[in-house]
Scaffold this motif. Structure first.
Motif, short mmCIF file in Angstrom:
data_model
loop_
_atom_site.label_atom_id
_atom_site.label_comp_id
_atom_site.label_asym_id
_atom_site.label_seq_id
_atom_site.Cartn_x
_atom_site.Cartn_y
_atom_site.Cartn_z
N VAL A 139 -48.39 20.66 -17.43
CA VAL A 139 -49.15 19.66 -18.19
C VAL A 139 -48.15 18.70 -18.83
CG1 VAL A 139 -50.82 19.25 -20.04
CG2 VAL A 139 -50.97 21.35 -18.68
N THR A 140 -48.30 17.43 -18.56
CA THR A 140 -47.37 16.43 -19.06
C THR A 140 -48.09 15.49 -20.02
OG1 THR A 140 -46.09 16.56 -17.02
CG2 THR A 140 -45.74 14.61 -18.42
N SER A 141 -47.61 15.47 -21.25
CA SER A 141 -48.20 14.63 -22.28
C SER A 141 -47.65 13.22 -22.15
CB SER A 141 -47.88 15.19 -23.67
OG SER A 141 -48.50 14.43 -24.69
N ALA A 142 -48.54 12.23 -22.07
CA ALA A 142 -48.12 10.85 -21.88
C ALA A 142 -48.55 10.01 -23.09
CB ALA A 142 -48.68 10.30 -20.58
N SER A 143 -49.29 8.96 -22.85
CA SER A 143 -49.71 8.03 -23.90
C SER A 143 -50.89 7.23 -23.37
CB SER A 143 -48.56 7.10 -24.27
OG SER A 143 -49.02 5.91 -24.88
N SER A 144 -51.71 6.73 -24.26
CA SER A 144 -52.81 5.88 -23.83
C SER A 144 -52.30 4.62 -23.14
CB SER A 144 -53.72 5.51 -25.01
OG SER A 144 -52.99 4.79 -25.99
N GLY A 145 -51.00 4.33 -23.32
CA GLY A 145 -50.39 3.19 -22.66
C GLY A 145 -50.36 3.30 -21.15
N VAL A 146 -50.57 4.48 -20.59
CA VAL A 146 -50.60 4.61 -19.12
C VAL A 146 -51.92 4.11 -18.56
CG1 VAL A 146 -49.03 6.58 -19.23
CG2 VAL A 146 -51.48 6.99 -18.97
N VAL A 147 -52.94 3.99 -19.40
CA VAL A 147 -54.24 3.48 -18.97
C VAL A 147 -54.40 2.01 -19.39
CG1 VAL A 147 -56.74 3.79 -19.09
CG2 VAL A 147 -55.22 5.79 -19.21
N ALA A 148 -54.04 1.74 -20.64
CA ALA A 148 -54.11 0.38 -21.17
C ALA A 148 -52.80 0.14 -21.92
CB ALA A 148 -55.30 0.23 -22.11
N PRO A 149 -51.84 -0.56 -21.31
CA PRO A 149 -50.53 -0.75 -21.94
C PRO A 149 -50.63 -1.25 -23.38
CG PRO A 149 -50.46 -1.51 -19.69
CD PRO A 149 -51.90 -1.17 -19.97
N ILE A 150 -49.83 -0.65 -24.24
CA ILE A 150 -49.89 -0.95 -25.66
C ILE A 150 -48.89 -2.06 -25.99
CG2 ILE A 150 -49.62 0.02 -27.98
CD1 ILE A 150 -50.12 2.80 -26.66
N PRO A 151 -49.33 -3.16 -26.59
CA PRO A 151 -48.41 -4.24 -26.95
C PRO A 151 -47.27 -3.72 -27.83
CG PRO A 151 -50.68 -4.96 -27.21
CD PRO A 151 -50.73 -3.48 -26.95
N GLY A 152 -46.06 -4.16 -27.52
CA GLY A 152 -44.90 -3.78 -28.33
C GLY A 152 -44.29 -2.45 -27.96
N LEU A 153 -44.83 -1.77 -26.94
CA LEU A 153 -44.29 -0.46 -26.54
C LEU A 153 -43.93 -0.51 -25.05
CD1 LEU A 153 -46.55 2.16 -28.37
CD2 LEU A 153 -44.30 1.34 -29.02
N ALA A 154 -43.16 -1.51 -24.66
CA ALA A 154 -42.89 -1.73 -23.24
C ALA A 154 -42.17 -0.57 -22.58
CB ALA A 154 -42.07 -3.02 -23.07
N ILE A 155 -41.14 -0.04 -23.23
CA ILE A 155 -40.39 1.06 -22.61
C ILE A 155 -41.28 2.29 -22.46
CG2 ILE A 155 -38.47 2.65 -22.92
CD1 ILE A 155 -36.87 0.40 -24.16
N SER A 156 -42.02 2.60 -23.49
CA SER A 156 -42.93 3.75 -23.42
C SER A 156 -43.96 3.55 -22.32
CB SER A 156 -43.64 3.94 -24.77
OG SER A 156 -44.59 4.98 -24.70
N ASN A 157 -44.60 2.38 -22.27
CA ASN A 157 -45.61 2.12 -21.24
C ASN A 157 -45.04 2.33 -19.84
OD1 ASN A 157 -47.48 1.32 -23.23
ND2 ASN A 157 -46.91 -0.83 -23.07
#
Length: 261
Positions: A139-157
């Motif tokens: 199980v790999t925990s990601a971020s909601s940015g993988v579905v809808a990229p989050i402004p200001g979090l480019a590297i994370s996305n």
């Protein structure tokens, strides 16, 4: 519900943080033998105390995920005490807020190692043991940015999106070995990381943290930030026998935040 993971060996990375600690505790309450991995020894000890209070066995390992050279030695240590890993929860820290343009190559490389190559390297190391047992959970925990990229979090996305492609490919390769691989996506869960991001956004925009958090809360259908234990319950389910037919999926735990299908 009995999740069927009693005495399973579970490795949780980033276990000293809010999400990782909650996940470790949820698995321990189901009777798993939990290995806690984190770079911060003080945070590890605090979570270890909580895990021990459940009566489950635990092991704590100080582990810098950016140091790929230690993966084999750390897993050898786990196997010497508990045997091979049955459940792997890949939970890494996030990079600082950044725009997409103008970031130094060194910053991308640093976080690629700790957020992506570490996940792949640890998974590669424990998968043979899972295949031998014909049972395993990744199980790999990601971020909601993988579905809808989050402004200001480019590297994370960008980096977390690469893990989605990896996990979905892995699911196809190991499914017939009784191993599932899934991505789980947190929305606005009330952790130190989210507080940090709210504070950073407030500073950038010249607003108060309260204004930023209220704005975020207003965008969530459930009207509140999630609790770490709510996220952990979903992770625990994905590690269970009950979730044996769930693989190659992206599971959102976001209170309805992401509006897309």
């Amino acid at each position: 519900m009995d999740l069927g993971i009693e005495n399973k060996v579970a490795l949780v990375t980033g276990a000293g943080g809010g999400l990782g600690g909650a996940i470790a505790l949820a698995l321990a309450r189901e009777g798993a033998k939990v290995v806690l991995a984190d770079i911060n020894p003080a945070s590890l000890e605090a979570v270890a105390n909580s895990v021990r209070s459940t009566g489950s066995e635990e092991m704590s390992l100080e582990w810098d995920l950016g140091d790929l050279s230690v993966v084999d030695a750390r897993v050898n240590t786990i196997e010497a005490r508990f045997g091979s890993v049955d459940i792997l929860v890949n939970n890494t820290g996030g990079p600082p807020p950044t725009p997409a343009v103008g970031q130094p190559t060194e910053l991308w490389e640093k976080h690629f190692r700790s957020m992506v190559l570490s996940v792949i390297g640890i998974s590669d190391r424990v998968l043979p043991g899972m295949k031998a047992k014909k049972w395993g959970r990744v199980v790999t925990s990601a971020s909601s940015g993988v579905v809808a990229p989050i402004p200001g979090l480019a590297i994370s996305n960008a980096l977390r999106m690469s893990l989605v492609g990896w996990s979905k490919t892995l699911a196809k390769e190991v499914g017939r070995d009784g191993i599932t691989a899934n991505i789980i996506v947190p929305g606005r869960i009330g952790t130190d990381r989210i507080r940090f991001l709210d504070e950073a956004k407030a500073k950038r925009e010249g607003r108060t943290v309260e204004e930023v958090s209220s704005e975020s809360t207003a965008s969530i259908p459930l009207g509140r930030y999630g609790k770490p234990e709510e996220y952990a319950h979903a992770v625990a389910f994905l590690t269970s026998d009950a979730a044996s037919y769930v693989t190659g999926s992206i599971v959102r735990v976001d209170g309805g935040l992401i509006a897309s299908a």
